[in-house]
Design an enzyme around this catalytic site. Structure first.
Site, PDB file in Angstrom:
ATOM      1  N   GLY A  71      63.765  42.435  35.236  1.00  0.00           N
ATOM      2  CA  GLY A  71      64.088  43.183  36.286  1.00  0.00           C
ATOM      3  C   GLY A  71      64.203  42.509  37.571  1.00  0.00           C
ATOM      4  O   GLY A  71      64.847  43.219  38.304  1.00  0.00           O
ATOM      5  N   THR A  72      63.556  41.718  37.844  1.00  0.00           N
ATOM      6  CA  THR A  72      63.337  40.766  39.213  1.00  0.00           C
ATOM      7  C   THR A  72      64.866  40.572  39.411  1.00  0.00           C
ATOM      8  O   THR A  72      65.599  40.724  40.627  1.00  0.00           O
ATOM      9  CB  THR A  72      62.383  39.832  39.074  1.00  0.00           C
ATOM     10  OG1 THR A  72      61.367  40.231  39.130  1.00  0.00           O
ATOM     11  CG2 THR A  72      62.709  38.990  40.434  1.00  0.00           C
ATOM     12  N   ASN A 151      55.180  51.449  40.306  1.00  0.00           N
ATOM     13  CA  ASN A 151      54.557  50.533  39.200  1.00  0.00           C
ATOM     14  C   ASN A 151      53.084  50.587  39.529  1.00  0.00           C
ATOM     15  O   ASN A 151      52.161  50.037  38.584  1.00  0.00           O
ATOM     16  CB  ASN A 151      55.192  49.270  38.923  1.00  0.00           C
ATOM     17  CG  ASN A 151      55.234  48.580  40.580  1.00  0.00           C
ATOM     18  OD1 ASN A 151      55.923  49.123  41.416  1.00  0.00           O
ATOM     19  ND2 ASN A 151      54.669  47.391  40.564  1.00  0.00           N
ATOM     20  N   GLN A 179      60.019  51.199  35.290  1.00  0.00           N
ATOM     21  CA  GLN A 179      58.622  51.912  34.646  1.00  0.00           C
ATOM     22  C   GLN A 179      59.108  53.345  34.048  1.00  0.00           C
ATOM     23  O   GLN A 179      58.136  53.902  33.648  1.00  0.00           O
ATOM     24  CB  GLN A 179      57.567  52.080  35.860  1.00  0.00           C
ATOM     25  CG  GLN A 179      57.156  50.778  36.259  1.00  0.00           C
ATOM     26  CD  GLN A 179      56.326  49.846  35.387  1.00  0.00           C
ATOM     27  OE1 GLN A 179      55.533  50.486  34.565  1.00  0.00           O
ATOM     28  NE2 GLN A 179      55.739  48.766  35.729  1.00  0.00           N
ATOM     29  N   HIS A 201      60.320  43.838  28.617  1.00  0.00           N
ATOM     30  CA  HIS A 201      58.908  43.365  28.387  1.00  0.00           C
ATOM     31  C   HIS A 201      57.812  44.494  28.556  1.00  0.00           C
ATOM     32  O   HIS A 201      56.987  44.681  28.507  1.00  0.00           O
ATOM     33  CB  HIS A 201      58.486  41.926  29.045  1.00  0.00           C
ATOM     34  CG  HIS A 201      58.356  42.115  30.511  1.00  0.00           C
ATOM     35  ND1 HIS A 201      56.934  42.274  31.102  1.00  0.00           N
ATOM     36  CD2 HIS A 201      59.204  42.115  31.585  1.00  0.00           C
ATOM     37  CE1 HIS A 201      57.045  42.192  32.427  1.00  0.00           C
ATOM     38  NE2 HIS A 201      58.208  41.933  32.831  1.00  0.00           N
ATOM     39  N   CYS A 324      52.324  40.848  40.292  1.00  0.00           N
ATOM     40  CA  CYS A 324      52.672  39.721  41.355  1.00  0.00           C
ATOM     41  C   CYS A 324      51.702  39.374  42.276  1.00  0.00           C
ATOM     42  O   CYS A 324      51.520  38.351  42.584  1.00  0.00           O
ATOM     43  CB  CYS A 324      54.065  39.981  41.866  1.00  0.00           C
ATOM     44  SG  CYS A 324      55.329  40.635  40.871  1.00  0.00           S
TER      45      CYS A 324
HETATM   46  C1  LIG Z   1      59.215  48.477  39.124  1.00  0.00           C
HETATM   47  C2  LIG Z   1      59.360  47.242  38.590  1.00  0.00           C
HETATM   48  N1  LIG Z   1      60.467  46.541  39.124  1.00  0.00           N
HETATM   49  C3  LIG Z   1      60.721  45.110  38.621  1.00  0.00           C
HETATM   50  C4  LIG Z   1      59.878  44.517  38.004  1.00  0.00           C
HETATM   51  C5  LIG Z   1      60.309  43.013  37.595  1.00  0.00           C
HETATM   52  O1  LIG Z   1      60.571  42.946  36.196  1.00  0.00           O
HETATM   53  P1  LIG Z   1      60.632  41.708  35.637  1.00  0.00           P
HETATM   54  O2  LIG Z   1      59.022  41.223  35.383  1.00  0.00           O
HETATM   55  O3  LIG Z   1      61.364  41.705  34.275  1.00  0.00           O
HETATM   56  O4  LIG Z   1      61.241  40.476  36.400  1.00  0.00           O
HETATM   57  C6  LIG Z   1      58.662  44.956  37.524  1.00  0.00           C
HETATM   58  C7  LIG Z   1      57.506  44.207  36.787  1.00  0.00           C
HETATM   59  O5  LIG Z   1      56.488  44.084  37.204  1.00  0.00           O
HETATM   60  C8  LIG Z   1      58.367  46.280  37.980  1.00  0.00           C
HETATM   61  O6  LIG Z   1      57.424  46.962  37.594  1.00  0.00           O
END
Ligand SMILES: Cc1ncc(COP(=O)(O)O)c(C=O)c1O
Length: 382
Positions: A71-72, A151, A179, A201, A324
Protein backbone atom coordinates in the site's frame (compact mmCIF):
# COMPACT_ATOMS: atom_id res chain seq x y z
CA UNK A 1 -2.40 -17.95 28.72
CA UNK A 2 -3.80 -17.91 25.21
CA UNK A 3 -3.27 -14.72 23.26
CA UNK A 4 -5.95 -12.56 21.68
CA UNK A 5 -4.85 -10.83 18.49
CA UNK A 6 -7.04 -7.78 17.90
CA UNK A 7 -4.84 -5.81 15.53
CA UNK A 8 -6.06 -6.88 12.09
CA UNK A 9 -6.08 -3.30 10.80
CA UNK A 10 -2.29 -3.41 11.24
CA UNK A 11 -1.94 -6.77 9.56
CA UNK A 12 -3.71 -10.12 9.30
CA UNK A 13 -2.40 -13.68 9.61
CA UNK A 14 -1.80 -15.54 6.38
CA UNK A 15 -4.77 -17.70 5.40
CA UNK A 16 -3.72 -21.41 5.28
CA UNK A 17 -4.82 -21.65 1.62
CA UNK A 18 -2.63 -18.64 0.80
CA UNK A 19 0.29 -20.11 2.66
CA UNK A 20 -0.07 -23.39 0.77
CA UNK A 21 -0.22 -21.68 -2.63
CA UNK A 22 2.80 -19.60 -1.75
CA UNK A 23 4.96 -22.48 -0.61
CA UNK A 24 4.27 -24.30 -3.87
CA UNK A 25 5.08 -21.09 -5.76
CA UNK A 26 8.35 -20.64 -3.87
CA UNK A 27 9.68 -23.94 -5.16
CA UNK A 28 7.88 -24.37 -8.47
CA UNK A 29 7.39 -20.86 -9.92
CA UNK A 30 11.00 -19.77 -9.78
CA UNK A 31 11.27 -18.85 -13.46
CA UNK A 32 11.59 -15.17 -14.25
CA UNK A 33 8.31 -14.01 -15.87
CA UNK A 34 10.41 -12.06 -18.38
CA UNK A 35 12.23 -15.20 -19.60
CA UNK A 36 10.89 -16.69 -22.78
CA UNK A 37 11.54 -20.36 -21.96
CA UNK A 38 8.88 -22.65 -20.49
CA UNK A 39 9.74 -21.90 -16.88
CA UNK A 40 9.49 -18.16 -17.52
CA UNK A 41 6.25 -18.56 -19.44
CA UNK A 42 4.74 -20.54 -16.57
CA UNK A 43 5.57 -17.68 -14.20
CA UNK A 44 4.24 -15.08 -16.66
CA UNK A 45 0.96 -17.01 -16.82
CA UNK A 46 0.74 -16.98 -13.01
CA UNK A 47 1.27 -13.18 -12.96
CA UNK A 48 -1.34 -12.67 -15.68
CA UNK A 49 -3.89 -14.85 -13.89
CA UNK A 50 -3.34 -12.97 -10.64
CA UNK A 51 -3.71 -9.64 -12.43
CA UNK A 52 -7.07 -10.78 -13.82
CA UNK A 53 -8.33 -11.69 -10.34
CA UNK A 54 -7.18 -8.42 -8.75
CA UNK A 55 -8.71 -6.47 -11.66
CA UNK A 56 -12.01 -8.31 -11.21
CA UNK A 57 -12.03 -7.47 -7.50
CA UNK A 58 -11.95 -3.76 -8.44
CA UNK A 59 -14.20 -3.84 -11.50
CA UNK A 60 -11.15 -2.85 -13.56
CA UNK A 61 -9.33 -3.96 -16.70
CA UNK A 62 -6.27 -6.18 -16.31
CA UNK A 63 -4.11 -3.57 -18.03
CA UNK A 64 -4.93 -1.05 -15.32
CA UNK A 65 -3.44 -3.05 -12.43
CA UNK A 66 0.13 -2.26 -11.36
CA UNK A 67 1.67 -4.62 -8.81
CA UNK A 68 3.67 -2.82 -6.13
CA UNK A 69 5.42 -3.77 -2.90
CA UNK A 70 2.28 -2.84 -0.95
CA UNK A 71 0.00 0.00 0.00
CA UNK A 72 2.77 2.45 0.86
CA UNK A 73 4.40 2.16 -2.55
CA UNK A 74 1.05 2.28 -4.36
CA UNK A 75 0.17 5.51 -2.49
CA UNK A 76 3.58 7.02 -3.28
CA UNK A 77 3.28 6.08 -6.95
CA UNK A 78 -0.24 7.47 -7.15
CA UNK A 79 0.57 10.78 -5.50
CA UNK A 80 4.12 11.56 -6.53
CA UNK A 81 3.66 9.92 -9.95
CA UNK A 82 0.57 12.01 -10.70
CA UNK A 83 2.02 15.25 -9.36
CA UNK A 84 5.22 14.97 -11.39
CA UNK A 85 3.36 14.08 -14.57
CA UNK A 86 0.65 16.76 -14.31
CA UNK A 87 2.60 19.70 -12.88
CA UNK A 88 2.24 21.68 -16.10
CA UNK A 89 -1.52 21.88 -15.37
CA UNK A 90 -1.12 23.17 -11.82
CA UNK A 91 0.68 22.44 -8.58
CA UNK A 92 -2.17 22.13 -6.09
CA UNK A 93 -3.11 18.90 -4.30
CA UNK A 94 -5.99 18.20 -1.93
CA UNK A 95 -5.90 15.48 0.71
CA UNK A 96 -7.25 15.07 4.24
CA UNK A 97 -5.58 15.41 7.60
CA UNK A 98 -6.55 11.83 8.54
CA UNK A 99 -4.81 9.98 5.70
CA UNK A 100 -2.27 7.22 6.25
CA UNK A 101 1.33 8.46 6.48
CA UNK A 102 2.03 6.90 3.07
CA UNK A 103 -0.20 9.63 1.62
CA UNK A 104 0.67 12.42 4.06
CA UNK A 105 4.43 11.95 3.72
CA UNK A 106 4.20 11.77 -0.09
CA UNK A 107 2.40 15.12 0.06
CA UNK A 108 5.00 16.54 2.47
CA UNK A 109 7.70 15.49 0.00
CA UNK A 110 5.88 17.26 -2.83
CA UNK A 111 5.69 20.44 -0.74
CA UNK A 112 9.50 20.46 -0.75
CA UNK A 113 9.28 20.33 -4.57
CA UNK A 114 7.12 23.43 -4.89
CA UNK A 115 3.63 21.90 -4.73
CA UNK A 116 0.93 23.32 -2.48
CA UNK A 117 -1.13 20.87 -0.46
CA UNK A 118 -4.48 21.49 1.26
CA UNK A 119 -5.00 19.11 4.18
CA UNK A 120 -8.75 19.05 4.73
CA UNK A 121 -9.88 19.10 8.35
CA UNK A 122 -12.45 16.72 9.82
CA UNK A 123 -14.95 17.25 12.60
CA UNK A 124 -15.42 14.99 15.64
CA UNK A 125 -17.03 12.27 13.52
CA UNK A 126 -13.80 11.82 11.55
CA UNK A 127 -15.55 12.15 8.18
CA UNK A 128 -14.31 14.44 5.40
CA UNK A 129 -17.11 16.83 4.37
CA UNK A 130 -17.84 16.95 0.66
CA UNK A 131 -18.25 20.74 0.98
CA UNK A 132 -14.67 21.08 2.23
CA UNK A 133 -13.44 19.35 -0.93
CA UNK A 134 -15.62 21.62 -3.06
CA UNK A 135 -14.30 24.74 -1.34
CA UNK A 136 -10.66 23.69 -1.63
CA UNK A 137 -10.80 22.92 -5.37
CA UNK A 138 -9.13 25.46 -7.67
CA UNK A 139 -8.23 25.56 -11.35
CA UNK A 140 -4.73 24.62 -10.27
CA UNK A 141 -5.78 21.41 -8.48
CA UNK A 142 -4.26 18.40 -10.21
CA UNK A 143 -4.87 15.68 -7.61
CA UNK A 144 -7.36 14.83 -4.87
CA UNK A 145 -6.46 11.93 -2.58
CA UNK A 146 -8.98 10.86 0.06
CA UNK A 147 -8.94 7.47 1.76
CA UNK A 148 -11.97 5.19 1.63
CA UNK A 149 -11.88 3.90 5.23
CA UNK A 150 -9.68 5.40 7.91
CA UNK A 151 -7.27 2.88 9.42
CA UNK A 152 -7.41 4.23 12.98
CA UNK A 153 -11.05 5.00 13.69
CA UNK A 154 -12.66 3.20 10.75
CA UNK A 155 -14.68 6.12 9.42
CA UNK A 156 -16.01 5.69 5.89
CA UNK A 157 -15.37 8.63 3.56
CA UNK A 158 -17.78 9.83 0.82
CA UNK A 159 -15.67 8.57 -2.09
CA UNK A 160 -18.50 8.17 -4.59
CA UNK A 161 -19.73 11.72 -3.92
CA UNK A 162 -16.20 13.11 -4.34
CA UNK A 163 -15.86 11.12 -7.58
CA UNK A 164 -19.08 12.71 -8.81
CA UNK A 165 -17.87 16.17 -7.78
CA UNK A 166 -14.62 15.75 -9.70
CA UNK A 167 -16.25 14.29 -12.81
CA UNK A 168 -15.77 17.48 -14.82
CA UNK A 169 -12.63 18.72 -13.09
CA UNK A 170 -9.08 18.17 -14.35
CA UNK A 171 -7.98 16.76 -10.99
CA UNK A 172 -6.98 13.11 -10.86
CA UNK A 173 -8.85 11.30 -8.07
CA UNK A 174 -7.00 8.79 -5.89
CA UNK A 175 -8.39 6.76 -3.02
CA UNK A 176 -6.49 4.56 -0.60
CA UNK A 177 -8.87 1.61 -0.26
CA UNK A 178 -6.53 -0.57 1.84
CA UNK A 179 -8.96 -0.80 4.78
CA UNK A 180 -12.04 -1.27 2.61
CA UNK A 181 -10.67 -4.14 0.53
CA UNK A 182 -12.34 -7.45 1.31
CA UNK A 183 -15.31 -5.99 3.17
CA UNK A 184 -16.63 -3.46 0.63
CA UNK A 185 -17.40 -4.55 -2.95
CA UNK A 186 -15.25 -2.15 -4.98
CA UNK A 187 -15.94 -0.91 -8.49
CA UNK A 188 -13.71 1.81 -9.88
CA UNK A 189 -16.39 2.86 -12.39
CA UNK A 190 -19.10 3.31 -9.76
CA UNK A 191 -16.66 5.17 -7.54
CA UNK A 192 -15.38 7.30 -10.43
CA UNK A 193 -11.82 7.06 -9.15
CA UNK A 194 -8.74 7.25 -11.35
CA UNK A 195 -6.31 5.64 -8.95
CA UNK A 196 -6.97 3.20 -6.12
CA UNK A 197 -4.61 1.52 -3.65
CA UNK A 198 -4.94 -1.97 -2.17
CA UNK A 199 -2.58 -4.27 -0.27
CA UNK A 200 -2.60 -8.02 0.36
CA UNK A 201 -1.58 -8.29 4.00
CA UNK A 202 -4.78 -6.70 5.32
CA UNK A 203 -6.86 -9.44 3.69
CA UNK A 204 -5.01 -12.52 4.96
CA UNK A 205 -2.53 -12.34 2.10
CA UNK A 206 1.26 -11.92 2.23
CA UNK A 207 3.17 -8.78 3.22
CA UNK A 208 5.18 -6.89 0.63
CA UNK A 209 2.68 -7.05 -2.22
CA UNK A 210 -0.09 -4.69 -3.22
CA UNK A 211 -1.48 -2.98 -6.26
CA UNK A 212 -2.37 0.37 -7.69
CA UNK A 213 -5.33 0.60 -10.03
CA UNK A 214 -4.64 3.27 -12.64
CA UNK A 215 -7.26 4.34 -15.16
CA UNK A 216 -5.72 3.87 -18.59
CA UNK A 217 -6.28 7.47 -19.68
CA UNK A 218 -4.49 8.85 -16.64
CA UNK A 219 -0.75 9.25 -17.04
CA UNK A 220 1.68 8.97 -14.14
CA UNK A 221 5.43 9.22 -13.89
CA UNK A 222 7.12 6.02 -12.62
CA UNK A 223 9.15 6.20 -9.42
CA UNK A 224 11.56 3.45 -10.50
CA UNK A 225 13.49 2.86 -13.72
CA UNK A 226 15.22 -0.18 -15.14
CA UNK A 227 12.89 -2.62 -16.86
CA UNK A 228 9.72 -3.19 -18.83
CA UNK A 229 7.78 -4.93 -16.07
CA UNK A 230 4.30 -3.59 -15.25
CA UNK A 231 4.42 -1.74 -18.58
CA UNK A 232 7.35 0.33 -17.32
CA UNK A 233 5.16 1.87 -14.63
CA UNK A 234 6.85 -0.22 -11.92
CA UNK A 235 9.94 -2.00 -13.21
CA UNK A 236 11.72 -4.81 -11.35
CA UNK A 237 11.42 -8.61 -11.36
CA UNK A 238 7.98 -9.51 -10.06
CA UNK A 239 7.44 -10.81 -6.52
CA UNK A 240 5.92 -14.03 -7.78
CA UNK A 241 5.13 -15.85 -4.50
CA UNK A 242 3.61 -12.59 -3.24
CA UNK A 243 1.53 -12.10 -6.37
CA UNK A 244 0.30 -15.72 -6.25
CA UNK A 245 -0.53 -15.38 -2.54
CA UNK A 246 -2.30 -12.08 -3.19
CA UNK A 247 -4.45 -13.73 -5.87
CA UNK A 248 -5.41 -16.57 -3.52
CA UNK A 249 -6.34 -14.13 -0.71
CA UNK A 250 -8.56 -12.16 -3.09
CA UNK A 251 -10.24 -15.29 -4.45
CA UNK A 252 -11.22 -16.15 -0.89
CA UNK A 253 -13.29 -12.97 -0.46
CA UNK A 254 -14.36 -12.16 -4.02
CA UNK A 255 -18.16 -11.98 -4.10
CA UNK A 256 -18.22 -12.55 -0.32
CA UNK A 257 -17.50 -8.96 0.75
CA UNK A 258 -20.99 -8.29 2.07
CA UNK A 259 -21.07 -11.59 3.98
CA UNK A 260 -17.74 -10.71 5.55
CA UNK A 261 -19.11 -7.28 6.40
CA UNK A 262 -22.13 -8.84 8.12
CA UNK A 263 -19.90 -11.27 10.03
CA UNK A 264 -17.71 -8.45 11.32
CA UNK A 265 -20.71 -6.27 12.13
CA UNK A 266 -22.12 -9.00 14.34
CA UNK A 267 -18.82 -9.35 16.17
CA UNK A 268 -18.48 -5.60 16.53
CA UNK A 269 -21.99 -5.27 17.99
CA UNK A 270 -21.09 -7.80 20.67
CA UNK A 271 -17.75 -6.10 21.29
CA UNK A 272 -19.38 -2.67 21.70
CA UNK A 273 -22.09 -3.99 24.01
CA UNK A 274 -19.41 -5.52 26.25
CA UNK A 275 -17.04 -2.56 26.12
CA UNK A 276 -19.86 -0.23 27.11
CA UNK A 277 -19.94 -1.96 30.51
CA UNK A 278 -16.56 -0.32 31.26
CA UNK A 279 -16.88 3.06 32.98
CA UNK A 280 -15.61 6.29 31.43
CA UNK A 281 -15.07 5.29 27.83
CA UNK A 282 -15.90 6.83 24.48
CA UNK A 283 -16.21 5.01 21.18
CA UNK A 284 -14.57 7.24 18.58
CA UNK A 285 -15.66 8.06 15.04
CA UNK A 286 -18.98 8.42 13.28
CA UNK A 287 -21.67 6.06 14.64
CA UNK A 288 -23.00 5.01 11.24
CA UNK A 289 -20.34 5.69 8.66
CA UNK A 290 -17.82 3.32 10.18
CA UNK A 291 -16.06 0.07 9.33
CA UNK A 292 -17.31 -3.08 11.09
CA UNK A 293 -13.69 -4.15 11.37
CA UNK A 294 -12.43 -1.37 13.62
CA UNK A 295 -13.52 -0.12 17.04
CA UNK A 296 -11.53 2.78 18.48
CA UNK A 297 -12.11 3.24 22.20
CA UNK A 298 -10.79 5.88 24.61
CA UNK A 299 -10.37 4.78 28.21
CA UNK A 300 -10.51 8.20 29.77
CA UNK A 301 -7.94 9.00 32.41
CA UNK A 302 -5.54 6.21 31.38
CA UNK A 303 -2.15 6.43 29.66
CA UNK A 304 -1.92 4.65 26.32
CA UNK A 305 1.57 3.20 26.76
CA UNK A 306 0.70 1.81 30.19
CA UNK A 307 -2.54 0.29 28.90
CA UNK A 308 -0.83 -1.24 25.85
CA UNK A 309 1.97 -2.69 27.96
CA UNK A 310 -0.41 -4.22 30.48
CA UNK A 311 -2.72 -5.59 27.80
CA UNK A 312 0.30 -7.16 26.11
CA UNK A 313 1.21 -8.88 29.41
CA UNK A 314 -2.38 -10.10 29.59
CA UNK A 315 -2.08 -11.57 26.08
CA UNK A 316 -4.17 -8.90 24.34
CA UNK A 317 -2.54 -7.50 21.19
CA UNK A 318 -3.95 -4.15 20.10
CA UNK A 319 -2.72 -0.83 18.78
CA UNK A 320 -2.79 2.78 19.85
CA UNK A 321 -3.14 4.07 16.34
CA UNK A 322 -1.62 3.24 12.99
CA UNK A 323 1.07 0.58 13.12
CA UNK A 324 3.68 3.00 11.81
CA UNK A 325 3.38 5.32 14.80
CA UNK A 326 2.57 2.70 17.41
CA UNK A 327 6.21 2.13 18.34
CA UNK A 328 6.92 5.82 18.86
CA UNK A 329 3.85 6.43 21.05
CA UNK A 330 3.18 9.81 19.54
CA UNK A 331 -0.50 10.54 19.79
CA UNK A 332 -2.57 9.76 16.74
CA UNK A 333 -2.74 12.44 14.04
CA UNK A 334 -6.24 11.19 13.25
CA UNK A 335 -7.59 11.74 16.76
CA UNK A 336 -5.74 15.04 16.97
CA UNK A 337 -7.57 16.12 13.81
CA UNK A 338 -10.90 15.01 15.28
CA UNK A 339 -10.63 16.20 18.89
CA UNK A 340 -7.44 18.28 19.25
CA UNK A 341 -4.07 17.39 20.68
CA UNK A 342 -4.77 17.70 24.39
CA UNK A 343 -8.22 16.14 24.43
CA UNK A 344 -8.54 13.24 26.87
CA UNK A 345 -10.00 11.07 24.08
CA UNK A 346 -6.89 11.62 21.94
CA UNK A 347 -4.58 10.72 24.79
CA UNK A 348 -6.27 7.47 25.82
CA UNK A 349 -7.41 5.78 22.60
CA UNK A 350 -6.89 2.13 21.72
CA UNK A 351 -7.81 0.53 18.39
CA UNK A 352 -9.34 -2.93 18.38
CA UNK A 353 -9.64 -4.52 14.95
CA UNK A 354 -11.30 -7.79 14.12
CA UNK A 355 -10.33 -10.76 11.99
CA UNK A 356 -11.69 -13.76 10.15
CA UNK A 357 -10.97 -16.27 12.91
CA UNK A 358 -12.72 -14.24 15.61
CA UNK A 359 -15.80 -15.53 17.40
CA UNK A 360 -18.39 -14.01 19.74
CA UNK A 361 -16.58 -15.79 22.57
CA UNK A 362 -13.35 -14.00 21.69
CA UNK A 363 -15.19 -10.64 21.82
CA UNK A 364 -16.43 -11.37 25.34
CA UNK A 365 -13.04 -12.68 26.48
CA UNK A 366 -11.08 -9.71 25.13
CA UNK A 367 -13.32 -7.18 26.84
CA UNK A 368 -13.16 -9.17 30.08
CA UNK A 369 -9.36 -8.87 30.05
CA UNK A 370 -9.45 -5.21 28.99
CA UNK A 371 -11.92 -4.38 31.76
CA UNK A 372 -9.72 -6.03 34.39
CA UNK A 373 -6.65 -4.17 33.12
CA UNK A 374 -8.34 -0.79 32.98
CA UNK A 375 -9.91 -1.16 36.40
CA UNK A 376 -6.59 -2.27 37.89
CA UNK A 377 -4.72 0.67 36.35
CA UNK A 378 -7.37 3.13 37.45
CA UNK A 379 -7.26 1.80 41.02
CA UNK A 380 -3.47 2.08 41.06
CA UNK A 381 -3.65 5.65 39.79
CA UNK A 382 -5.98 6.73 42.62
C1 LIG B 1 -4.97 3.02 4.95
C2 LIG B 1 -3.62 2.41 4.72
N1 LIG B 1 -2.90 2.79 3.68
C3 LIG B 1 -1.69 2.28 3.42
C4 LIG B 1 -1.14 1.34 4.24
C5 LIG B 1 0.23 0.82 3.93
O1 LIG B 1 0.17 -0.46 3.34
P1 LIG B 1 1.46 -1.40 3.34
O2 LIG B 1 1.64 -1.85 4.76
O3 LIG B 1 1.07 -2.54 2.43
O4 LIG B 1 2.59 -0.64 2.82
C6 LIG B 1 -1.85 0.91 5.37
C7 LIG B 1 -1.25 -0.07 6.31
O5 LIG B 1 -1.16 0.18 7.49
C8 LIG B 1 -3.12 1.45 5.62
O6 LIG B 1 -3.85 1.08 6.67
Amino acid sequence: MDTLYFDHAATTPLHPDVSQMMSTALTENFGNPSSIHQSGRQSRKAVDEARTVIAKSLGANDKDIIFTSGGTEADNLAIIGTALKHQDKGKHIITSSIEHHAVLDSCHYLETRGFTVTYLPVDETGVVGIDTVKMALTDETILVSIMMINNEVGTIQPIQAIGELLKDHQAVFHTDAVQAYGIVPLDVEDLQVDLLTVTAHKVNGPKGIGALYKRQAVKIQPLFYGGDQERKRRPGTENLPGIIGFKQAVELFLGEELNRQAHFQQLKTTFEKEVNTIANITINGDEDKVSPLICNVSFLGTRIEQVLMNLDLDGVFVSSGSACTAGSMTSSHVLKAMYGEKDERTLSAIRFSFGLHHTEKAMIEVVKRVKQTIERLRTLAN
